[in-house]
Design a protein around this motif. Structure first.
Motif, PDB file in Angstrom:
ATOM      1  N   GLU A  77       0.833  -1.202   0.000  1.00  0.00           N
ATOM      2  CA  GLU A  77       0.000   0.000   0.000  1.00  0.00           C
ATOM      3  C   GLU A  77       0.866   1.249   0.000  1.00  0.00           C
ATOM      4  O   GLU A  77       0.548   2.238  -0.673  1.00  0.00           O
ATOM      5  CB  GLU A  77      -0.921  -0.002   1.213  1.00  0.00           C
ATOM      6  CG  GLU A  77      -1.881   1.155   1.244  1.00  0.00           C
ATOM      7  CD  GLU A  77      -2.840   1.103   2.413  1.00  0.00           C
ATOM      8  OE1 GLU A  77      -3.796   1.900   2.405  1.00  0.00           O
ATOM      9  OE2 GLU A  77      -2.644   0.275   3.325  1.00  0.00           O
ATOM     10  N   SER A  78       2.002   1.202   0.710  1.00  0.00           N
ATOM     11  CA  SER A  78       2.863   2.393   0.769  1.00  0.00           C
ATOM     12  C   SER A  78       3.467   2.708  -0.597  1.00  0.00           C
ATOM     13  O   SER A  78       3.543   3.879  -0.983  1.00  0.00           O
ATOM     14  CB  SER A  78       3.958   2.222   1.823  1.00  0.00           C
ATOM     15  OG  SER A  78       4.785   1.126   1.524  1.00  0.00           O
ATOM     16  N   GLU A  79       3.877   1.703  -1.355  1.00  0.00           N
ATOM     17  CA  GLU A  79       4.406   1.977  -2.694  1.00  0.00           C
ATOM     18  C   GLU A  79       3.299   2.464  -3.622  1.00  0.00           C
ATOM     19  O   GLU A  79       3.504   3.384  -4.421  1.00  0.00           O
ATOM     20  CB  GLU A  79       5.100   0.763  -3.314  1.00  0.00           C
ATOM     21  CG  GLU A  79       5.689   1.107  -4.682  1.00  0.00           C
ATOM     22  CD  GLU A  79       6.440  -0.020  -5.363  1.00  0.00           C
ATOM     23  OE1 GLU A  79       6.986   0.255  -6.454  1.00  0.00           O
ATOM     24  OE2 GLU A  79       6.491  -1.145  -4.852  1.00  0.00           O
ATOM     25  N   ALA A  80       2.113   1.879  -3.501  1.00  0.00           N
ATOM     26  CA  ALA A  80       0.988   2.319  -4.334  1.00  0.00           C
ATOM     27  C   ALA A  80       0.680   3.789  -4.065  1.00  0.00           C
ATOM     28  O   ALA A  80       0.499   4.577  -5.003  1.00  0.00           O
ATOM     29  CB  ALA A  80      -0.237   1.449  -4.065  1.00  0.00           C
ATOM     30  N   THR A  81       0.662   4.170  -2.801  1.00  0.00           N
ATOM     31  CA  THR A  81       0.388   5.561  -2.442  1.00  0.00           C
ATOM     32  C   THR A  81       1.502   6.479  -2.935  1.00  0.00           C
ATOM     33  O   THR A  81       1.237   7.581  -3.434  1.00  0.00           O
ATOM     34  CB  THR A  81       0.205   5.697  -0.917  1.00  0.00           C
ATOM     35  OG1 THR A  81      -0.883   4.849  -0.524  1.00  0.00           O
ATOM     36  CG2 THR A  81      -0.087   7.127  -0.507  1.00  0.00           C
ATOM     37  N   ALA A  82       2.746   6.030  -2.827  1.00  0.00           N
ATOM     38  CA  ALA A  82       3.878   6.835  -3.311  1.00  0.00           C
ATOM     39  C   ALA A  82       3.813   7.017  -4.824  1.00  0.00           C
ATOM     40  O   ALA A  82       4.061   8.122  -5.333  1.00  0.00           O
ATOM     41  CB  ALA A  82       5.194   6.187  -2.902  1.00  0.00           C
ATOM     42  N   ALA A  93       1.093   6.928  -6.697  1.00  0.00           N
ATOM     43  CA  ALA A  93      -0.039   7.819  -6.963  1.00  0.00           C
ATOM     44  C   ALA A  93       0.349   9.267  -6.686  1.00  0.00           C
ATOM     45  O   ALA A  93       0.128  10.156  -7.517  1.00  0.00           O
ATOM     46  CB  ALA A  93      -1.236   7.410  -6.107  1.00  0.00           C
ATOM     47  N   SER A  94       0.945   9.514  -5.534  1.00  0.00           N
ATOM     48  CA  SER A  94       1.316  10.880  -5.147  1.00  0.00           C
ATOM     49  C   SER A  94       2.330  11.472  -6.112  1.00  0.00           C
ATOM     50  O   SER A  94       2.218  12.636  -6.516  1.00  0.00           O
ATOM     51  CB  SER A  94       1.892  10.889  -3.733  1.00  0.00           C
ATOM     52  OG  SER A  94       0.905  10.519  -2.806  1.00  0.00           O
ATOM     53  N   GLN A 143      -6.487   6.829  -7.560  1.00  0.00           N
ATOM     54  CA  GLN A 143      -7.048   6.024  -6.478  1.00  0.00           C
ATOM     55  C   GLN A 143      -6.169   4.811  -6.254  1.00  0.00           C
ATOM     56  O   GLN A 143      -5.646   4.226  -7.209  1.00  0.00           O
ATOM     57  CB  GLN A 143      -8.467   5.532  -6.798  1.00  0.00           C
ATOM     58  CG  GLN A 143      -9.542   6.544  -6.592  1.00  0.00           C
ATOM     59  CD  GLN A 143      -9.742   7.410  -7.808  1.00  0.00           C
ATOM     60  OE1 GLN A 143      -9.654   6.930  -8.930  1.00  0.00           O
ATOM     61  NE2 GLN A 143      -9.986   8.674  -7.605  1.00  0.00           N
ATOM     62  N   VAL A 144      -6.008   4.471  -4.983  1.00  0.00           N
ATOM     63  CA  VAL A 144      -5.325   3.247  -4.582  1.00  0.00           C
ATOM     64  C   VAL A 144      -6.407   2.279  -4.126  1.00  0.00           C
ATOM     65  O   VAL A 144      -7.208   2.603  -3.246  1.00  0.00           O
ATOM     66  CB  VAL A 144      -4.309   3.519  -3.457  1.00  0.00           C
ATOM     67  CG1 VAL A 144      -3.719   2.220  -2.942  1.00  0.00           C
ATOM     68  CG2 VAL A 144      -3.220   4.474  -3.947  1.00  0.00           C
ATOM     69  N   TRP A 189      -1.882  -4.044  -4.589  1.00  0.00           N
ATOM     70  CA  TRP A 189      -2.698  -2.830  -4.581  1.00  0.00           C
ATOM     71  C   TRP A 189      -2.652  -2.267  -6.000  1.00  0.00           C
ATOM     72  O   TRP A 189      -1.601  -2.269  -6.634  1.00  0.00           O
ATOM     73  CB  TRP A 189      -2.151  -1.810  -3.594  1.00  0.00           C
ATOM     74  CG  TRP A 189      -2.525  -2.118  -2.186  1.00  0.00           C
ATOM     75  CD1 TRP A 189      -3.510  -1.525  -1.449  1.00  0.00           C
ATOM     76  CD2 TRP A 189      -1.935  -3.095  -1.330  1.00  0.00           C
ATOM     77  NE1 TRP A 189      -3.557  -2.074  -0.192  1.00  0.00           N
ATOM     78  CE2 TRP A 189      -2.608  -3.047  -0.095  1.00  0.00           C
ATOM     79  CE3 TRP A 189      -0.906  -4.033  -1.485  1.00  0.00           C
ATOM     80  CZ2 TRP A 189      -2.292  -3.863   0.971  1.00  0.00           C
ATOM     81  CZ3 TRP A 189      -0.584  -4.859  -0.428  1.00  0.00           C
ATOM     82  CH2 TRP A 189      -1.280  -4.775   0.784  1.00  0.00           C
ATOM     83  N   VAL A 195      -3.238   0.995  -8.584  1.00  0.00           N
ATOM     84  CA  VAL A 195      -3.277   2.446  -8.671  1.00  0.00           C
ATOM     85  C   VAL A 195      -3.903   2.794 -10.009  1.00  0.00           C
ATOM     86  O   VAL A 195      -3.419   2.357 -11.062  1.00  0.00           O
ATOM     87  CB  VAL A 195      -1.857   3.058  -8.581  1.00  0.00           C
ATOM     88  CG1 VAL A 195      -1.936   4.579  -8.630  1.00  0.00           C
ATOM     89  CG2 VAL A 195      -1.130   2.577  -7.340  1.00  0.00           C
TER      90      VAL A 195
END
Length: 109
Positions: free
Chosen positions: A15-20, A22-23, A35-36, A56, A58
């Protein structure tokens, strides 16, 4: 004729890589919104064997002319050797949202 707006999707194992991812795409104006989604279960063949992994997804909304740059960016930032990067055309939707999408992915003046 290609669509003007697309959703670019990728998957990753945290999840942390997916969020990174995306950001980073949004910060670089390569997408307007991301969206993640997850966790989800992916089943695929890798190194000659069927694998089942938790991932996850993205989903990044962008304009067609940003897809090559977004693809290069995701490849550079991704931890996978061969990341999934798929662009799906957006065939319709809210005109106001699609206008916003174009504005948010434009190079800043």
């Amino acid at each position: 004729m290609p669509a003007d707006h697309v959703i670019v999707s990728t998957t990753t194992d945290s999840e942390s890589e997916a969020t990174a991812l995306a950001s980073s795409a949004i910060e670089h104006r390569l997408g307007a919104c991301a969206q993640v989604v997850g966790p989800l279960t992916s089943v695929f063949r890798w190194d000659g064997a069927v694998q089942t992994e938790r991932e996850w997804r993205v989903d990044i909304k962008t304009v067609a002319d940003r897809v090559p740059g977004l693809t290069d960016h995701l490849k550079a930032e991704h931890s996978y050797d061969v990341p999934e990067i798929i662009a799906t055309p957006i065939e319709g939707g809210s005109a106001e949202y699609l206008d916003w999408l174009v504005e948010e992915t434009a190079d800043p003046a």
